[in-house]
Design a protein around this motif. Sequence first.
Motif, mmCIF file in Angstrom:
data_model
loop_
_atom_site.group_PDB
_atom_site.id
_atom_site.type_symbol
_atom_site.label_atom_id
_atom_site.label_comp_id
_atom_site.label_asym_id
_atom_site.label_seq_id
_atom_site.Cartn_x
_atom_site.Cartn_y
_atom_site.Cartn_z
ATOM 1 N N GLU A 26 0.815 -1.215 0.000
ATOM 2 C CA GLU A 26 0.000 0.000 0.000
ATOM 3 C C GLU A 26 0.852 1.270 0.000
ATOM 4 O O GLU A 26 0.327 2.368 0.116
ATOM 5 N N ASP A 27 2.148 1.108 -0.156
ATOM 6 C CA ASP A 27 3.057 2.245 -0.215
ATOM 7 C C ASP A 27 2.763 3.076 -1.470
ATOM 8 O O ASP A 27 2.310 2.553 -2.490
ATOM 9 N N ASP A 28 3.023 4.370 -1.401
ATOM 10 C CA ASP A 28 2.760 5.266 -2.537
ATOM 11 C C ASP A 28 3.740 5.079 -3.693
ATOM 12 O O ASP A 28 3.476 5.532 -4.803
ATOM 13 N N ASN A 29 4.868 4.467 -3.456
ATOM 14 C CA ASN A 29 5.921 4.359 -4.466
ATOM 15 C C ASN A 29 5.980 2.996 -5.142
ATOM 16 O O ASN A 29 7.064 2.515 -5.459
ATOM 17 N N ILE A 30 4.861 2.386 -5.397
ATOM 18 C CA ILE A 30 4.819 1.080 -6.049
ATOM 19 C C ILE A 30 5.150 1.252 -7.534
ATOM 20 O O ILE A 30 4.678 2.192 -8.177
ATOM 21 N N ILE A 31 5.937 0.340 -8.060
ATOM 22 C CA ILE A 31 6.309 0.347 -9.476
ATOM 23 C C ILE A 31 5.602 -0.836 -10.123
ATOM 24 O O ILE A 31 5.780 -1.974 -9.690
ATOM 25 N N VAL A 32 4.807 -0.581 -11.152
ATOM 26 C CA VAL A 32 4.092 -1.653 -11.832
ATOM 27 C C VAL A 32 4.719 -1.858 -13.209
ATOM 28 O O VAL A 32 4.778 -0.932 -14.014
ATOM 29 N N GLY A 33 5.201 -3.071 -13.437
ATOM 30 C CA GLY A 33 5.818 -3.414 -14.718
ATOM 31 C C GLY A 33 7.322 -3.514 -14.605
ATOM 32 O O GLY A 33 7.981 -2.639 -14.027
ATOM 33 N N SER A 34 7.879 -4.589 -15.162
ATOM 34 C CA SER A 34 9.324 -4.821 -15.082
ATOM 35 C C SER A 34 10.118 -3.766 -15.834
ATOM 36 O O SER A 34 11.223 -3.400 -15.419
ATOM 37 N N ALA A 35 9.578 -3.236 -16.938
ATOM 38 C CA ALA A 35 10.286 -2.195 -17.692
ATOM 39 C C ALA A 35 10.441 -0.936 -16.848
ATOM 40 O O ALA A 35 11.501 -0.299 -16.845
ATOM 41 N N TYR A 36 9.396 -0.571 -16.100
ATOM 42 C CA TYR A 36 9.472 0.612 -15.237
ATOM 43 C C TYR A 36 10.428 0.379 -14.067
ATOM 44 O O TYR A 36 11.101 1.300 -13.611
ATOM 45 N N LEU A 37 10.483 -0.856 -13.590
ATOM 46 C CA LEU A 37 11.433 -1.183 -12.524
ATOM 47 C C LEU A 37 12.864 -0.988 -13.021
ATOM 48 O O LEU A 37 13.701 -0.404 -12.329
ATOM 49 N N LYS A 38 13.148 -1.469 -14.231
ATOM 50 C CA LYS A 38 14.495 -1.297 -14.798
ATOM 51 C C LYS A 38 14.851 0.182 -14.902
ATOM 52 O O LYS A 38 15.968 0.586 -14.576
ATOM 53 N N ASP A 39 13.892 0.998 -15.345
ATOM 54 C CA ASP A 39 14.135 2.447 -15.428
ATOM 55 C C ASP A 39 14.482 3.021 -14.055
ATOM 56 O O ASP A 39 15.388 3.840 -13.932
ATOM 57 N N LYS A 40 13.756 2.595 -13.032
ATOM 58 C CA LYS A 40 14.010 3.075 -11.667
ATOM 59 C C LYS A 40 15.407 2.667 -11.195
ATOM 60 O O LYS A 40 16.129 3.461 -10.597
ATOM 61 N N LEU A 41 15.797 1.424 -11.485
ATOM 62 C CA LEU A 41 17.122 0.950 -11.087
ATOM 63 C C LEU A 41 18.222 1.721 -11.818
ATOM 64 O O LEU A 41 19.279 1.996 -11.244
ATOM 65 N N LEU A 42 17.980 2.098 -13.068
ATOM 66 C CA LEU A 42 18.964 2.858 -13.837
ATOM 67 C C LEU A 42 19.159 4.266 -13.283
ATOM 68 O O LEU A 42 20.205 4.869 -13.473
ATOM 69 N N GLU A 43 18.162 4.794 -12.580
ATOM 70 C CA GLU A 43 18.249 6.134 -11.988
ATOM 71 C C GLU A 43 19.045 6.150 -10.690
ATOM 72 O O GLU A 43 19.458 7.210 -10.231
#
Length: 138
Positions: free
Chosen positions: A75-92
Amino acid sequence: MRYLFLAVLLFSAVACTTPNGNKLSFSSLNPQTDISPANPTVSYEMYSWYNGQDWAYAIIENGVKLTTSFKQITEDDNIIVGSAYLKDKLLEMPRGTKVYWNLKRIKGFQMPDEKTIESIVSAAKKAGVSVEVIAWPN
């Protein structure tokens, strides 16, 4: 004396040019690369689950808040949906960041298929982010 001055001036001009005749600048002598290490004390926990439509991920900085339940994490506000978006977050994330993909024996969390896991870990590694998978059996 005049010839000595001209010789020094000519030598200086030749020494400060590249083989193709371009002048060197200070910025060309000092490449702009990020060599500052990431703060080694900052690390993250990552959780994954299938939300019925796609894989969802939560990345929580260690020590920011104590997470003990599936509900609290999902229920956290910072949920990432989708593996592609997760990769983008990790790259940042800054180079040297450590992410522990953790299930902590909390019922409800799951791991995606092996191919997806390898793709995420590989993308993070290319960005200088270490993702360590910690999946405990039930």
